[in-house]
Motif scaffolding. Structure first.
Motif, PDB file in Angstrom:
ATOM      1  N   LYS A   1      11.682   7.735  -4.815  1.00 51.31           N
ATOM      2  CA  LYS A   1      10.305   7.435  -5.247  1.00 51.31           C
ATOM      3  C   LYS A   1      10.287   6.582  -6.509  1.00 51.31           C
ATOM      4  O   LYS A   1       9.400   5.757  -6.706  1.00 51.31           O
ATOM      5  CB  LYS A   1       9.559   8.742  -5.523  1.00 51.31           C
ATOM      6  CG  LYS A   1       9.005   9.384  -4.263  1.00 51.31           C
ATOM      7  CD  LYS A   1       7.830  10.279  -4.613  1.00 51.31           C
ATOM      8  CE  LYS A   1       7.132  10.772  -3.361  1.00 51.31           C
ATOM      9  NZ  LYS A   1       7.526  12.128  -2.995  1.00 51.31           N
TER      10      LYS A   1
ATOM     11  N   TYR B   1       4.747   3.996   6.058  1.00 49.47           N
ATOM     12  CA  TYR B   1       4.643   3.877   4.604  1.00 49.47           C
ATOM     13  C   TYR B   1       3.538   4.783   4.071  1.00 49.47           C
ATOM     14  O   TYR B   1       3.748   5.555   3.132  1.00 49.47           O
ATOM     15  CB  TYR B   1       4.366   2.421   4.229  1.00 49.47           C
ATOM     16  CG  TYR B   1       4.264   2.180   2.748  1.00 49.47           C
ATOM     17  CD1 TYR B   1       5.397   2.270   1.946  1.00 49.47           C
ATOM     18  CD2 TYR B   1       3.050   1.868   2.147  1.00 49.47           C
ATOM     19  CE1 TYR B   1       5.320   2.058   0.580  1.00 49.47           C
ATOM     20  CE2 TYR B   1       2.962   1.655   0.782  1.00 49.47           C
ATOM     21  CZ  TYR B   1       4.105   1.750   0.011  1.00 49.47           C
ATOM     22  OH  TYR B   1       4.020   1.555  -1.341  1.00 49.47           O
TER      23      TYR B   1
ATOM     24  N   LEU C   1       0.341  -2.848  -5.030  1.00 50.23           N
ATOM     25  CA  LEU C   1       0.819  -2.011  -3.944  1.00 50.23           C
ATOM     26  C   LEU C   1       1.518  -2.836  -2.866  1.00 50.23           C
ATOM     27  O   LEU C   1       2.605  -2.495  -2.405  1.00 50.23           O
ATOM     28  CB  LEU C   1      -0.379  -1.254  -3.360  1.00 50.23           C
ATOM     29  CG  LEU C   1      -0.083  -0.007  -2.562  1.00 50.23           C
ATOM     30  CD1 LEU C   1      -1.222   0.972  -2.752  1.00 50.23           C
ATOM     31  CD2 LEU C   1       0.092  -0.324  -1.105  1.00 50.23           C
ATOM     32  N   LEU C   2       0.880  -3.940  -2.467  1.00 55.37           N
ATOM     33  CA  LEU C   2       1.447  -4.744  -1.385  1.00 55.37           C
ATOM     34  C   LEU C   2       2.724  -5.441  -1.823  1.00 55.37           C
ATOM     35  O   LEU C   2       3.673  -5.553  -1.052  1.00 55.37           O
ATOM     36  CB  LEU C   2       0.417  -5.767  -0.898  1.00 55.37           C
ATOM     37  CG  LEU C   2      -0.738  -5.169  -0.106  1.00 55.37           C
ATOM     38  CD1 LEU C   2      -1.738  -6.245   0.270  1.00 55.37           C
ATOM     39  CD2 LEU C   2      -0.241  -4.468   1.150  1.00 55.37           C
TER      40      LEU C   2
ATOM     41  N   LEU D   1       5.390  -2.910  -1.757  1.00 56.77           N
ATOM     42  CA  LEU D   1       5.756  -2.621  -0.372  1.00 56.77           C
ATOM     43  C   LEU D   1       6.633  -3.726   0.199  1.00 56.77           C
ATOM     44  O   LEU D   1       7.671  -3.486   0.795  1.00 56.77           O
ATOM     45  CB  LEU D   1       4.482  -2.444   0.474  1.00 56.77           C
ATOM     46  CG  LEU D   1       4.650  -2.250   1.979  1.00 56.77           C
ATOM     47  CD1 LEU D   1       5.406  -0.977   2.272  1.00 56.77           C
ATOM     48  CD2 LEU D   1       3.308  -2.221   2.677  1.00 56.77           C
TER      49      LEU D   1
ATOM     50  N   LYS E   1       3.633   8.418   1.603  1.00 58.18           N
ATOM     51  CA  LYS E   1       3.025   8.447   0.273  1.00 58.18           C
ATOM     52  C   LYS E   1       2.008   9.570   0.110  1.00 58.18           C
ATOM     53  O   LYS E   1       1.653   9.908  -1.014  1.00 58.18           O
ATOM     54  CB  LYS E   1       2.320   7.102  -0.003  1.00 58.18           C
ATOM     55  CG  LYS E   1       3.280   5.968  -0.216  1.00 58.18           C
ATOM     56  CD  LYS E   1       4.021   6.136  -1.509  1.00 58.18           C
ATOM     57  CE  LYS E   1       5.047   5.040  -1.689  1.00 58.18           C
ATOM     58  NZ  LYS E   1       5.788   5.203  -2.939  1.00 58.18           N
ATOM     59  N   ILE E   2       1.476  10.089   1.213  1.00 59.46           N
ATOM     60  CA  ILE E   2       0.473  11.140   1.067  1.00 59.46           C
ATOM     61  C   ILE E   2       1.154  12.501   1.026  1.00 59.46           C
ATOM     62  O   ILE E   2       2.364  12.599   1.242  1.00 59.46           O
ATOM     63  CB  ILE E   2      -0.592  11.076   2.188  1.00 59.46           C
ATOM     64  CG1 ILE E   2       0.052  11.335   3.541  1.00 59.46           C
ATOM     65  CG2 ILE E   2      -1.306   9.748   2.164  1.00 59.46           C
ATOM     66  CD1 ILE E   2      -0.947  11.400   4.665  1.00 59.46           C
TER      67      ILE E   2
ATOM     68  N   ARG F   1       5.794  -0.520  -9.750  1.00 58.91           N
ATOM     69  CA  ARG F   1       4.372  -0.479 -10.083  1.00 58.91           C
ATOM     70  C   ARG F   1       4.169  -0.517 -11.597  1.00 58.91           C
ATOM     71  O   ARG F   1       3.249  -1.171 -12.091  1.00 58.91           O
ATOM     72  CB  ARG F   1       3.733   0.780  -9.505  1.00 58.91           C
ATOM     73  CG  ARG F   1       3.891   0.905  -7.989  1.00 58.91           C
ATOM     74  CD  ARG F   1       3.210  -0.207  -7.254  1.00 58.91           C
ATOM     75  NE  ARG F   1       1.776  -0.214  -7.495  1.00 58.91           N
ATOM     76  CZ  ARG F   1       0.938   0.584  -6.855  1.00 58.91           C
ATOM     77  NH1 ARG F   1       1.381   1.399  -5.936  1.00 58.91           N
ATOM     78  NH2 ARG F   1      -0.344   0.558  -7.124  1.00 58.91           N
ATOM     79  N   VAL F   2       5.046   0.171 -12.321  1.00 56.35           N
ATOM     80  CA  VAL F   2       4.957   0.155 -13.781  1.00 56.35           C
ATOM     81  C   VAL F   2       5.169  -1.266 -14.293  1.00 56.35           C
ATOM     82  O   VAL F   2       4.486  -1.735 -15.198  1.00 56.35           O
ATOM     83  CB  VAL F   2       6.005   1.116 -14.390  1.00 56.35           C
ATOM     84  CG1 VAL F   2       6.129   0.897 -15.884  1.00 56.35           C
ATOM     85  CG2 VAL F   2       5.640   2.547 -14.084  1.00 56.35           C
TER      86      VAL F   2
ATOM     87  N   ASP G   1       9.899   2.644  -6.286  1.00 57.79           N
ATOM     88  CA  ASP G   1       8.552   2.156  -6.051  1.00 57.79           C
ATOM     89  C   ASP G   1       7.733   2.281  -7.341  1.00 57.79           C
ATOM     90  O   ASP G   1       7.067   1.341  -7.763  1.00 57.79           O
ATOM     91  CB  ASP G   1       7.932   2.976  -4.918  1.00 57.79           C
ATOM     92  CG  ASP G   1       6.698   2.319  -4.358  1.00 57.79           C
ATOM     93  OD1 ASP G   1       6.654   1.079  -4.372  1.00 57.79           O
ATOM     94  OD2 ASP G   1       5.788   3.038  -3.922  1.00 57.79           O
ATOM     95  N   ASN G   2       7.817   3.459  -7.961  1.00 57.50           N
ATOM     96  CA  ASN G   2       7.065   3.704  -9.182  1.00 57.50           C
ATOM     97  C   ASN G   2       7.426   2.698 -10.276  1.00 57.50           C
ATOM     98  O   ASN G   2       6.553   2.183 -10.982  1.00 57.50           O
ATOM     99  CB  ASN G   2       7.340   5.121  -9.701  1.00 57.50           C
ATOM    100  CG  ASN G   2       6.715   6.169  -8.794  1.00 57.50           C
ATOM    101  OD1 ASN G   2       5.973   5.817  -7.876  1.00 57.50           O
ATOM    102  ND2 ASN G   2       7.012   7.433  -9.048  1.00 57.50           N
TER     103      ASN G   2
ATOM    104  N   ARG H   1      10.868   7.662   3.637  1.00 57.31           N
ATOM    105  CA  ARG H   1      11.098   8.884   2.857  1.00 57.31           C
ATOM    106  C   ARG H   1      12.472   8.888   2.210  1.00 57.31           C
ATOM    107  O   ARG H   1      12.691   9.586   1.233  1.00 57.31           O
ATOM    108  CB  ARG H   1      10.962  10.111   3.763  1.00 57.31           C
ATOM    109  CG  ARG H   1       9.534  10.580   3.836  1.00 57.31           C
ATOM    110  CD  ARG H   1       9.427  11.928   4.500  1.00 57.31           C
ATOM    111  NE  ARG H   1       8.039  12.379   4.456  1.00 57.31           N
ATOM    112  CZ  ARG H   1       7.556  13.326   5.243  1.00 57.31           C
ATOM    113  NH1 ARG H   1       8.342  13.903   6.118  1.00 57.31           N
ATOM    114  NH2 ARG H   1       6.295  13.695   5.149  1.00 57.31           N
TER     115      ARG H   1
END
Lengths: 303, 270
Positions: free
Chosen positions: B164, B91, B177-178, B181, B95-96, B171-172, B167-168, B160
């Motif tokens: 994306k 994970y 984060l957890l 996930l 993300k990086i 979060r919005v 996930d975004n 991957r």
């Protein structure tokens, strides 16, 4: 800046109320923290011990610097063991790749019983190495061996498979290939299926025969996949250990069995085994560099 | 055309026979009376008679159960460790920045290239000091090295492949984060989790090098089988080999639809 960064900064700001501006805990750092356990693990249990082996190869039990460990393993037949390791590795790789290429090519075609065929072919992959070593020791045994029984039933002469070191090495190559060809076939298959069939068809229309189609169309396109399969298998091939130990013991001795023969935690030979281990390490580093250089493994997991 | 098809089926048949034959030999030595197998200079290629006597006898003479239980426990520990480290690492790597992620992936790949026997001996020397020698946890910790890089690759590939935006969006909508996930990402990578778990399990079940060096006194099944072979106990060895092979064959057949080249190369692209 990647997407995650630019997206998450406001979120962090809101939480901290914008008080601490000098050092901001970016979300990227959090993601790094997720990776740390795995990295720390491999450093502690793989890189550090490997370095210890290299240092140990120059030491006596009383921690004096010596080169005698190396002269000891040379006198135990290090040179022949290097030669034999190369022979076994390359021989096994050749057998595996030829068989795997045949299997992968067959699996790109349509035929009755394809599902059953692919299941049968995959089975050895699930068989433990030690089990396959045991089975092949019975197949090739000089007395009561199934290979000889087969030869005799065809009216041929039985062969003493253990009569010289070359035939002994052939046994190891063959047993190893039986277990590992399925893996290579699967990898090659993934390369072959990604190849567009129109390419081959148009080459066929242009009059290219099967051999030329393979050389000019298929081979260049599966080169990368081949290199990866070669790398994965080649490294394990140099490390081949359980199979030769069960099938041929210490005669002829390979690099890994030479390391193991000297392995004794409470004796000076421990340091001999480190010296032999260093050769194995050098070997594998050289081999993988050659493959990376020649095979053109350009991008890792770049999706 | 007709000739080519016959040729294809002939090749298929020959290959299938080559790959099944050793398993057939295992079946013969396990179920055919000894007089027709080990008792002959040229043993019979066909099951002229069948018996269960070989297996029953070996169960009476040696302990097959303890090494199997040990192997089972170790494999379970290894598979659990793979998920415990592989899921977060996969994970995090997804993300990086992919440049840095790829360097880390290559670094992990180097671990797989370290010869097991080279690494195992210094580990054994350390483990004696900390009391993990001849210990199941010790075996599991060392075997984890074999499967961890692959586990991270597989999980990275899984993460991957998730868009994306999913996930975004979570979060919005206010998920941490957890939470994101656990509720969004992990449920979408269940196939990768299953493959990681089963591959780790199978690799540990099969692993010999670390097991024989770290724990010779408390052997897992491959080490015990090796002991039987070297002590010239072929009946016991064949019964043992048969018992451990049946479940793994079933597992491999089930796994087949998941076994794709992409997984096995760890998402490496040529």
């Amino acid at each position: 800046m990647n997407d995650a960064d630019s997206f998450s900064t406001p979120d962090v700001d809101r939480r901290n109320g914008g008080i601490r501006k000098q050092f901001q805990w970016k979300e990227t750092y959090t993601y790094f923290m997720f990776i740390v356990p795995a990295l720390a693990y491999v450093i502690a249990l793989s890189f550090y011990p490997a370095a210890e082996a290299v240092f140990g190869s120059f030491q006596t039990p009383t921690k004096h610097f010596v080169l005698s460990n190396y002269s000891a393993v040379v006198s135990m037949g290090l040179v022949t063991s290097v030669v034999d390791t190369v022979i076994v590795s390359i021989g096994a790789l050749v057998i595996q790749f030829l068989l795997a290429l045949a299997i992968a090519t067959i699996l790109t075609k349509k035929f009755v019983g394809k599902g059953a065929f692919s299941t049968l072919i995959i089975l050895p992959f699930g068989v433990a190495t030690v089990v396959s070593g045991f089975i092949f020791s019975i197949v090739f045994s000089a007395v009561g061996g199934y290979a000889n029984s087969f030869l005799v039933s065809l009216g041929l002469h039985p062969v003493n498979w253990y009569s010289n070191r070359y035939s002994e090495m052939v046994i190891v190559m063959f047993s190893d290939s039986w277990k590992n060809t399925p893996l290579v076939a699967l990898i090659l298959l993934s390369g072959l299926t990604s190849l567009s069939p129109t390419l081959r068809e148009s080459a066929m229309v242009d009059g290219a025969g099967p051999l030329r189609r393979f050389l000019y169309i298929t081979a260049p396109n599966v080169k990368g996949t081949m290199a990866i399969a070669m790398m994965i298998r080649g490294v394990s091939e140099f490390n081949i250990f359980a199979l030769p130990l069960i099938l041929i013991g210490y005669h002829p001795i390979l690099l890994t069995t030479l390391v193991y023969e000297n392995y004794n935690l409470s004796s000076v030979t421990l340091y001999y085994s480190y010296a032999a281990a260093v050769f194995l390490l050098i070997f594998i580093l050289v081999f993988s560099s050659v493959i990376i250089w020649a095979g053109g493994v350009k991008s890792y997991a770049s999706s | 055309m007709q000739v080519r098809e016959i040729g294809l089926y002939a090749v298929v048949f020959i290959l299938a026979v080559i790959f099944v034959y050793p398993l057939y030999v295992l079946f013969l030595i396990s179920f055919v009376p000894v007089t027709y197998t080990f008792g002959q200079i040229y043993p019979a290629q066909f099951p002229v008679a069948l018996t269960l006597q070989n297996i029953i006898t070996s169960f009476h003479t040696v302990s097959l159960v303890n090494p199997l239980i040990r192997s089972f426990e170790v494999a379970l520990m290894v598979a659990t460790l793979s998920l415990a480290m592989g899921i977060p690492a996969g994970y995090g790597l997804s993300k990086i920045k992919s440049g840095i992620a790829n360097i880390i992936v290559v670094l992990l790949f180097f671990v797989n290239m370290m010869p097991g026997i080279v690494v195992a001996i210094p580990i054994a020397a350390e483990f004696i000091r900390v009391g993990l020698y001849d210990n199941l946890v010790g075996i599991a910790l060392s075997q984890e090295l074999v499967v961890l890089p692959l586990s991270v690759f597989i999980m990275l590939g899984g993460f991957r492949s998730i868009p994306k935006d999913l996930d975004n969006q979570a979060r919005v909508d206010g998920a941490g984060l957890l939470t994101s996930l656990g509720r969004i990402s992990i449920p979408l990578v269940v196939p990768a989790v299953i493959v990681t778990f089963l591959l780790s399990w199978m690799t540990s079940w099969d692993e010999f090098t670390y097991a024989v060096i770290i724990s010779p006194g408390n052997p897992t099944f491959p080490v015990q089988l090796y002991n039987y072979v070297t002590r010239a106990l072929p009946y016991e060895a064949s019964a043992f080999a048969l018992i451990v092979t049946i479940p793994v064959i079933i597992l491999a057949a089930i796994l087949q639809k998941y076994l794709k080249g992409e997984y096995l190369t760890g998402g490496l692209v040529g």
